[in-house]
Design a protein around this motif. Sequence first.
Motif, PDB file in Angstrom:
ATOM      1  N   PHE A 195      -1.866   4.398  11.535  1.00 35.39           N
ATOM      2  CA  PHE A 195      -1.650   4.406  10.092  1.00 35.39           C
ATOM      3  C   PHE A 195      -1.763   5.764   9.467  1.00 35.39           C
ATOM      4  O   PHE A 195      -1.649   5.906   8.271  1.00 35.39           O
ATOM      5  CB  PHE A 195      -2.620   3.416   9.447  1.00 35.39           C
ATOM      6  CG  PHE A 195      -2.280   2.052   9.907  1.00 35.39           C
ATOM      7  CD1 PHE A 195      -1.196   1.401   9.369  1.00 35.39           C
ATOM      8  CD2 PHE A 195      -2.969   1.482  10.952  1.00 35.39           C
ATOM      9  CE1 PHE A 195      -0.834   0.165   9.827  1.00 35.39           C
ATOM     10  CE2 PHE A 195      -2.611   0.248  11.403  1.00 35.39           C
ATOM     11  CZ  PHE A 195      -1.542  -0.418  10.856  1.00 35.39           C
ATOM     12  N   PHE A 196      -1.964   6.752  10.273  1.00 37.66           N
ATOM     13  CA  PHE A 196      -2.006   8.063   9.656  1.00 37.66           C
ATOM     14  C   PHE A 196      -0.602   8.559   9.335  1.00 37.66           C
ATOM     15  O   PHE A 196      -0.413   9.483   8.600  1.00 37.66           O
ATOM     16  CB  PHE A 196      -2.749   9.056  10.537  1.00 37.66           C
ATOM     17  CG  PHE A 196      -4.213   8.792  10.500  1.00 37.66           C
ATOM     18  CD1 PHE A 196      -4.845   8.708   9.274  1.00 37.66           C
ATOM     19  CD2 PHE A 196      -4.935   8.593  11.641  1.00 37.66           C
ATOM     20  CE1 PHE A 196      -6.205   8.445   9.205  1.00 37.66           C
ATOM     21  CE2 PHE A 196      -6.283   8.333  11.572  1.00 37.66           C
ATOM     22  CZ  PHE A 196      -6.919   8.256  10.361  1.00 37.66           C
ATOM     23  N   LEU A 248       0.870  -1.175   0.000  1.00 39.05           N
ATOM     24  CA  LEU A 248       0.000   0.000   0.000  1.00 39.05           C
ATOM     25  C   LEU A 248       0.907   1.225   0.000  1.00 39.05           C
ATOM     26  O   LEU A 248       1.931   1.248   0.673  1.00 39.05           O
ATOM     27  CB  LEU A 248      -0.888   0.007   1.242  1.00 39.05           C
ATOM     28  CG  LEU A 248      -1.806  -1.206   1.414  1.00 39.05           C
ATOM     29  CD1 LEU A 248      -2.585  -1.096   2.708  1.00 39.05           C
ATOM     30  CD2 LEU A 248      -2.755  -1.317   0.229  1.00 39.05           C
ATOM     31  N   TYR A 249       0.494   2.195  -0.772  1.00 36.98           N
ATOM     32  CA  TYR A 249       1.334   3.380  -0.904  1.00 36.98           C
ATOM     33  C   TYR A 249       0.625   4.604  -0.366  1.00 36.98           C
ATOM     34  O   TYR A 249      -0.583   4.629  -0.194  1.00 36.98           O
ATOM     35  CB  TYR A 249       1.718   3.591  -2.371  1.00 36.98           C
ATOM     36  CG  TYR A 249       2.523   2.430  -2.910  1.00 36.98           C
ATOM     37  CD1 TYR A 249       3.784   2.156  -2.393  1.00 36.98           C
ATOM     38  CD2 TYR A 249       2.001   1.598  -3.904  1.00 36.98           C
ATOM     39  CE1 TYR A 249       4.526   1.084  -2.864  1.00 36.98           C
ATOM     40  CE2 TYR A 249       2.737   0.534  -4.388  1.00 36.98           C
ATOM     41  CZ  TYR A 249       4.004   0.276  -3.858  1.00 36.98           C
ATOM     42  OH  TYR A 249       4.717  -0.780  -4.319  1.00 36.98           O
ATOM     43  N   ARG A 250       1.438   5.599  -0.172  1.00 41.24           N
ATOM     44  CA  ARG A 250       0.931   6.836   0.389  1.00 41.24           C
ATOM     45  C   ARG A 250       0.926   7.871  -0.717  1.00 41.24           C
ATOM     46  O   ARG A 250       1.911   8.040  -1.434  1.00 41.24           O
ATOM     47  CB  ARG A 250       1.872   7.251   1.518  1.00 41.24           C
ATOM     48  CG  ARG A 250       1.561   8.527   2.213  1.00 41.24           C
ATOM     49  CD  ARG A 250       2.711   8.798   3.190  1.00 41.24           C
ATOM     50  NE  ARG A 250       2.765  10.195   3.566  1.00 41.24           N
ATOM     51  CZ  ARG A 250       2.275  10.648   4.714  1.00 41.24           C
ATOM     52  NH1 ARG A 250       1.739   9.829   5.574  1.00 41.24           N
ATOM     53  NH2 ARG A 250       2.338  11.932   4.997  1.00 41.24           N
ATOM     54  N   ARG A 276       3.574   7.108   8.724  1.00 46.94           N
ATOM     55  CA  ARG A 276       4.583   6.069   8.764  1.00 46.94           C
ATOM     56  C   ARG A 276       5.378   6.191  10.053  1.00 46.94           C
ATOM     57  O   ARG A 276       5.615   7.290  10.538  1.00 46.94           O
ATOM     58  CB  ARG A 276       5.552   6.234   7.589  1.00 46.94           C
ATOM     59  CG  ARG A 276       4.991   5.735   6.299  1.00 46.94           C
ATOM     60  CD  ARG A 276       4.845   4.209   6.376  1.00 46.94           C
ATOM     61  NE  ARG A 276       3.892   3.763   5.393  1.00 46.94           N
ATOM     62  CZ  ARG A 276       4.206   3.593   4.117  1.00 46.94           C
ATOM     63  NH1 ARG A 276       5.403   3.835   3.685  1.00 46.94           N
ATOM     64  NH2 ARG A 276       3.299   3.185   3.280  1.00 46.94           N
ATOM     65  N   ASP A 306       5.140   5.149  -3.436  1.00 43.05           N
ATOM     66  CA  ASP A 306       4.635   6.336  -2.738  1.00 43.05           C
ATOM     67  C   ASP A 306       4.629   7.503  -3.728  1.00 43.05           C
ATOM     68  O   ASP A 306       5.584   7.703  -4.472  1.00 43.05           O
ATOM     69  CB  ASP A 306       5.550   6.679  -1.555  1.00 43.05           C
ATOM     70  CG  ASP A 306       5.281   5.778  -0.357  1.00 43.05           C
ATOM     71  OD1 ASP A 306       4.333   4.961  -0.439  1.00 43.05           O
ATOM     72  OD2 ASP A 306       6.005   5.883   0.643  1.00 43.05           O
ATOM     73  N   PRO A 312      -3.264   7.532   3.099  1.00 40.28           N
ATOM     74  CA  PRO A 312      -2.444   6.354   3.347  1.00 40.28           C
ATOM     75  C   PRO A 312      -3.035   5.125   2.659  1.00 40.28           C
ATOM     76  O   PRO A 312      -4.205   5.125   2.287  1.00 40.28           O
ATOM     77  CB  PRO A 312      -2.485   6.205   4.865  1.00 40.28           C
ATOM     78  CG  PRO A 312      -3.759   6.856   5.284  1.00 40.28           C
ATOM     79  CD  PRO A 312      -4.156   7.843   4.213  1.00 40.28           C
ATOM     80  N   TRP A 313      -2.239   4.127   2.489  1.00 40.05           N
ATOM     81  CA  TRP A 313      -2.659   2.776   2.079  1.00 40.05           C
ATOM     82  C   TRP A 313      -3.439   2.747   0.775  1.00 40.05           C
ATOM     83  O   TRP A 313      -4.537   2.211   0.714  1.00 40.05           O
ATOM     84  CB  TRP A 313      -3.527   2.062   3.120  1.00 40.05           C
ATOM     85  CG  TRP A 313      -3.415   2.517   4.515  1.00 40.05           C
ATOM     86  CD1 TRP A 313      -2.282   2.798   5.180  1.00 40.05           C
ATOM     87  CD2 TRP A 313      -4.472   2.717   5.451  1.00 40.05           C
ATOM     88  NE1 TRP A 313      -2.564   3.158   6.463  1.00 40.05           N
ATOM     89  CE2 TRP A 313      -3.900   3.115   6.659  1.00 40.05           C
ATOM     90  CE3 TRP A 313      -5.842   2.586   5.382  1.00 40.05           C
ATOM     91  CZ2 TRP A 313      -4.646   3.402   7.787  1.00 40.05           C
ATOM     92  CZ3 TRP A 313      -6.601   2.871   6.504  1.00 40.05           C
ATOM     93  CH2 TRP A 313      -5.993   3.273   7.690  1.00 40.05           C
ATOM     94  N   HIS A 321      -2.693  13.939   2.686  1.00 36.83           N
ATOM     95  CA  HIS A 321      -2.154  12.632   2.366  1.00 36.83           C
ATOM     96  C   HIS A 321      -3.240  11.582   2.485  1.00 36.83           C
ATOM     97  O   HIS A 321      -4.209  11.742   3.217  1.00 36.83           O
ATOM     98  CB  HIS A 321      -0.920  12.282   3.207  1.00 36.83           C
ATOM     99  CG  HIS A 321      -1.202  12.034   4.651  1.00 36.83           C
ATOM    100  ND1 HIS A 321      -1.035  12.999   5.604  1.00 36.83           N
ATOM    101  CD2 HIS A 321      -1.637  10.929   5.295  1.00 36.83           C
ATOM    102  CE1 HIS A 321      -1.350  12.493   6.793  1.00 36.83           C
ATOM    103  NE2 HIS A 321      -1.724  11.241   6.630  1.00 36.83           N
TER     104      HIS A 321
END
Lengths: 559, 560
Positions: free
Chosen positions: B15-16, A261-263, B18, A337, A305-306, A303
């Motif tokens: 998870f917000f 999973l990328y951000r 890294r 990412d 996430p995942w 942002h």
Amino acid sequence: MLPRTVLFALLTTSLLAEPYFELPLPVIVGSVYPETHDSSSLVSPQNSNDDKYSLRGSVVNSLTGEPLRGVLVQVYLNGQSSMLTGPDGRFQFDNLPAGQSTITVRKPGFFGEDDFQPSERGQSLAATGPNSSPVVLKLIPEGVIYGHIIDDDGEPIEGLPVELLVQHLQNGRKAWEQRTGAVTDEEGNFRMAELPPGNYFLSAGPSRNPVTFPAKLAQPGAQGIPLVYYPTGSDLAAAAPISIAPGKKAEINFTLSPQPLYRVSGTISGYSPSESVSLLLRNSAGIPLAYNSRFDSARGSFHIPWVPPGAYTLEADAPDGHGHSLTAAVPLTVNADVSGVHVILLPTVNIPIRMSVITSRTGTERFGEQENYFPAYVQLVARNDGLSERRYGSQQVVETGASSLELQNIAPGIYRVEVNPTGPLYVQSAMFGTTNLLESDLSVAPGSSPQPIEITLRDDVASLSGTVSLDNRPLSATILAISEHASATPRMQPTDAAGGFQLSFLSPGMYKILAVDHPDRLEYSNPEILRKYLSKAREVVLLPDQSAKIDLELAKVGE
Amino acid sequence: MLVQKLLAVLFLMTFFQRAPVPPASPPAPVTPSTFRISGRVMDAITGQPLARASVVLNPSNPLNNPNSPDSGRVEVTDAEGVFAFAGVPPGKYVLSARRRGYIDQMYQQHESFTTAIIVGPGCESENLIFGLRAGASISGDLVDESDDPIRHADVMLYHQLFTGGKRRTLLVRRVNTNDEGHYHFSALSPGTYFVAVLAQPWYAQHGVRHHVKQENQDVNEGGLQPLNEQNQSLDVVYPIAFYSNASDLPGAAPIALRSGDLAIADFRMRPVPAMHVLVKTPATDSNQGTGVAVTQTVADNDTIFLPAQVNQLAPGLMEVTGVPQGRFNLVLNTQHGNAMTHRSQSVQIQNDAEVDVTRSTSPPVVSGVLRVDDGSPLPQSARVRLRSSAAGEFFDTAVSGTGEFSFKENPLEPGNYEIMIIEPQGLFIRSLSSATAKTSGRSFEIATSHDVSITINASKGNGRITGVAFKKDKPAPGVMIVLAPLDLKSNPALFRRDQSDSDGSFALHFVVPGRYTLLAIEDGWDLEWADPSVLQRYIAGGESVQIAPNQETEVSVKVQ
């Protein structure tokens, strides 16, 4: 499936009038027909003096023919009577007056024919009277899709959303619709019941939270399950349908591989600090995906996430603080990412609509002149292959006492324009600058100036009437009138029971006229599909004010 | 320490952002600037190491700051159940873990307390044993009188919980049966449970039973059809059913679950005739609307709306059906413009009964004023709570900027009630006064059906107690800390509790000024501490403390 009017006529006549018994009767699911093999059990009046009659019959499983016990049968005839069928699937209502009654039948796990038409529920007609015969009603067993989902280590995947999509025809165009959904339980199992027969596309994922899959989670870089269409792909167009026949229980088991999973991160500009910005990722099929996004309005950074690898559109929307909205759409390819995405919110566009009506008949002048009356309603339909057609309807705006129509907060993009007259009028022209909207799509450029859509309507409408037949026997059908204008939605209208039809308020011009039995199964907006039926179509050219008459032969869909 | 956020938030927060990457190659320091938190996740009952468990580490401070959830790290246990976080800066951390088939838990969690891990020089933060309890489950099948599955039934799970030091039975989950009549509750903590089912016969036809003649015409609004003979066998309902074969909670069979148990609770529903009751409601004018509902009080916190069918026969006259015979609450909802009032009365439902709610005496309304002794205004969020001493039911209401409050939405039965200030937290009740009710401490009595007006005299300046629990002169982690008022009986709102952290430290916030006994009780988490007779025997071994307004006190306490 027969249109309602046919069913009506057929039942009425077949039960009441002897000669029609000779007609080859189709087996109508969920409806009534004479039980010919059991004519000795014809019902006689309970008491001929006060003219009370019985209505008898039975309910069977349309798939197996087995009698169904415990079916709720309801008869509406001078009031409502209800009962459950006995162990032999039979029912009998006594003390009914003579007449036409409506019968509905229901049982959990089954559908009546008309359950598939959301407006009505499995109901039919039967006659009670001195010569009424027992009726047989059928119920269609539901379909079920169930299964379980594991990862490549054989570990069940818990909490994964599973959804069913169906493709149906809307105005002769294919459209996706989400039918039902479930979430896998702790053993990775899911189950979706109450499915009408049809073709289903199953999607699983995306996982909402990588913690659900601890085995695959390691620092750095979480892993999770992306959105997958059965059997394996991320592309809805390549998905395999699961065919659900009546009563079918399909087991669908999946093994899904978690993916990195990328951000996705970047900045947003152009927003009003006092307003919130909503962010949404759509996949290549236009389906919005439920990923958490975070936006820091003080810094202008966001942002998400995942995000599993794939092609997306990042959409941002925000109010501008002055009653209008801002929008942006950024295409994204995610396979690592992604940072530094810059989203520039731009004002949406308001498109004024100017309408004029050319009247030649007496009595229609008012359509051009009446205050607060608009001779047509305009809708923009977003051109995408996504799940839901997005439509924008015209709004009434009042400025310095005069009201007009406007399409508001239109995001840049390409749209099909639908103009629907509200009176006995037709659209002669619809122009956006030099673009003829009857032939071409409307292209809205970002930040474009408010150029109006100019619509001209006329009242010298044409009309068309005629009769539909098959093998020289008139029968009911649905008429499709397909205009030469590429963007015009074909007119669709059912005939009466004797195949007669009358189409009014048609725009003069050339039409292909087709009579079909199942318009809901015909993708008539697709020229490739339609071509197969054109041999049975009639071409007509209608002149202003003309009333034309044609006869049509029925084209059977799918043959 | 006490963690006020939901456990789910702890997992989500991770998870917000890294995890910060530990320094690549730190120059070998004499005293390390970062530390390790490590340990092993095990099945709390069998001691078996648990692989594939996610262990989540959150700094404890951001928990109180909703705006900075950008924190948290996660590690997954290896085949031996081992996890390790390296490069952890000194501080206080909350550790939580989850694994499929186990209950999400904080480290040494009891209720909403956990033993926080203190990280720093000389602190022990390695080789932790993190016991997770396997989730138990209850599942079952529902069938009707013909042994057909009942789909879409409402299945309710009640848990006999130990909250606030008292045993209470609370509704904890609610699911629907699937098309096979099956239901499943998973990831349940060990304990005692009850299962109840609310379902309707899918074929039920209630119709109307009563006819009203008005000006020689049948009044039949909405096209309602009178019942005929055939329909009457379908005019049935399923009463609420408790496993197994009971009609209420006291008669229900408790389901005792240990870790990992898989219990089965099947139901066979039996229809009973639906009652048809006439209800006379107050005449309404055009901007008023009246509605009638039927509820059944099932457990402490749970009143269930029965799927009653209400038909208006004439203005001010309704027929209520779709409910079995028995005693239920009839709720009259009246809308006046945008305001809605609810009035509930207990009625015996039986066929052809006539219930007149037009003139029924309205139950007493409690209202009053909250006065702060320095005369300062109240924040917008100010709220007070009424808690009934008998049922433990509680009602909250907002307090206006000038201190007025009213529980007009919550008509009350006579009985003893305790008042609490929910917001703002820094405010405490010194006394109650009332001309219309008897008060005692923070409680008052509703004796008659007259409305009650209460004045709450409140003060600012709550104190705070921090300290360390010691056992044989060593700091003791994970023990229950109880701050008990001298009068154990009448002031349940004065109790404060915590769980000591890995260095034995604890903190008690919002302590109302006064004299207390501070207790540290090892293995005290199953104590019925709200029962004065239970707590009494620990009092002598506690520390006596006196808290003045705004005072911060540090106390050491010996573990009992």
